[in-house]
Design a protein around this motif. Sequence first.
Motif, PDB file in Angstrom:
ATOM      1  N   LYS A 153      33.696  41.797  40.575  1.00 17.61           N
ATOM      2  CA  LYS A 153      35.008  41.172  40.513  1.00 17.61           C
ATOM      3  C   LYS A 153      35.651  41.449  39.166  1.00 17.61           C
ATOM      4  CE  LYS A 153      33.986  37.352  43.675  1.00 17.61           C
ATOM      5  NZ  LYS A 153      33.938  35.874  43.830  1.00 17.61           N
ATOM      6  N   LYS A 154      36.923  41.795  39.203  1.00 13.39           N
ATOM      7  CA  LYS A 154      37.645  42.042  37.975  1.00 13.39           C
ATOM      8  C   LYS A 154      38.025  40.720  37.330  1.00 13.39           C
ATOM      9  CE  LYS A 154      39.649  46.445  39.496  1.00 13.39           C
ATOM     10  NZ  LYS A 154      40.906  47.192  39.713  1.00 13.39           N
ATOM     11  N   ARG A 155      38.133  40.750  36.014  1.00 10.25           N
ATOM     12  CA  ARG A 155      38.520  39.552  35.290  1.00 10.25           C
ATOM     13  C   ARG A 155      40.004  39.287  35.471  1.00 10.25           C
ATOM     14  NH1 ARG A 155      35.398  40.284  29.445  1.00 10.25           N
ATOM     15  NH2 ARG A 155      33.268  40.284  30.281  1.00 10.25           N
ATOM     16  N   GLY A 156      40.368  38.027  35.308  1.00  8.87           N
ATOM     17  CA  GLY A 156      41.777  37.654  35.386  1.00  8.87           C
ATOM     18  C   GLY A 156      42.198  37.274  36.793  1.00  8.87           C
TER      19      GLY A 156
END
Length: 466
Positions: A62-65
């Motif tokens: 999962k990408k941050r933000g």
Amino acid sequence: MSDKNNMDKDAYIKQLEDRIIQLETRIEELERLLGMNSRNSSKPPSSDPPGMSNEQPRHRRKKRGARNGHQPHLRELMPEKFVKKHIYLKPQACTCGSTNLEETDQEPLRHQVVDIPPIEPQVTEYVQHLFRCKDCGELIYQPLSDDVKRKHFGPGVLAIVAVLTGMLNISKRKALAMMNQFFSVPMSLGGLSNCEAQLVNALELPYKEVAQHVRVQQAAHADETGWPRGNRQKGWLWTLCCGTSAFFMVHAHRGQDAAQKLLGTFAGVLHCDRWSGYNCFDGLRQLCWAHLKRDFKALSERKGTIGEIGEELFQLAKHILSLRKRVRDGTLTWQTFQRRMEPLMKRTEKLLARGANCGQSLSGRCRRILNSKQHLWTFVQDARIEPTNNLAERIVRQGVLWRKGSFGTQSERGGHYVERILTVCATCRLQGRSVIEYLRDVCHCHLNDIAVPSLINPEGGLNNSA
């Protein structure tokens, strides 16, 4: 003479071969111990070496933000009752330079700056005037009542001490500095300890109430972790919890006698790991599949047949947990889940039997799991039963963090304080209640000889699991 020398050489070679086998076995065991981490054992993630790669491929992480389309969480304005000062701003000129302005019916824009002024304690002083008796000449005064005599700090001070030392796990000296400097309350280390003693008495009934409530649930989760006691004695911190409540117990042992004391009259379904202490419970159990998944991961990292068996068991465990997750989020019906589980259950037990008889190291682990196969599939028979013991793992984490930042407890009273304040914090968190507000109410009632408020949420019902 030559035959004798050849016999001696053969015996010596055989001895060296046996020694090589022993050393290879030892090297393999040491490599296994060196390779233990949070994914293939019960070690916490904090013990993993730095830079250990994530189990998931990079493209699946999962990408941050925030995600695309995510609704922003803007800071909400505080209620008007908290606003102590208004500063009204009116424009003098337009951005185009014009000063010909008129008022509108539009709601004004609002921006709030929140601050906390220096905290001043509220002090209640009892002034006992001295009078002299005209008949005998003795000086007399109005004595303090018993409830006033035992008061040195009010419910607000007691509640803050409980939050600092019991919920935030601040050391006593740092908590004392907070009380003296931030809250301007003069207090010594002895006074701080006396506050904890009063909290032990105030939380006695809520603690017993929670313990009784959890023990009558249809399902509960149990776990334990190390807890040092006085004089460098080893102890254990136990927990038994359900979806709405959790209570803790400090005990000197980790065996069946301690587990029996924790469980008491509990007769529901017990979620736990494979620790032998829980063998005293003769009811339905559900072994934690998160633990089993880590066991299978450890098996898969070995060479030979046991490694192949472990890899297939590990993939089966991931698939089983994935199916159960789909039931929970509503994308798979319960009947379909049970039907798909039948071949998976048979295959898992068949692989465990193969692993138990393969004669390699760690085959005993397969044998022990297979001996507990009646506790593997309880979650397949009842949709209310979770396959993991993650609830208890999360609940006991607060005790683990406390232990890592302290030396445990040095007295029986300290053990009672740990049990009761952790019980309050965990139960309030599960119910979404304010810990500080509940502690303040309990301390107020205790200091004024009023029945303390219940810690059991009346709307919680018999919640079975997380």
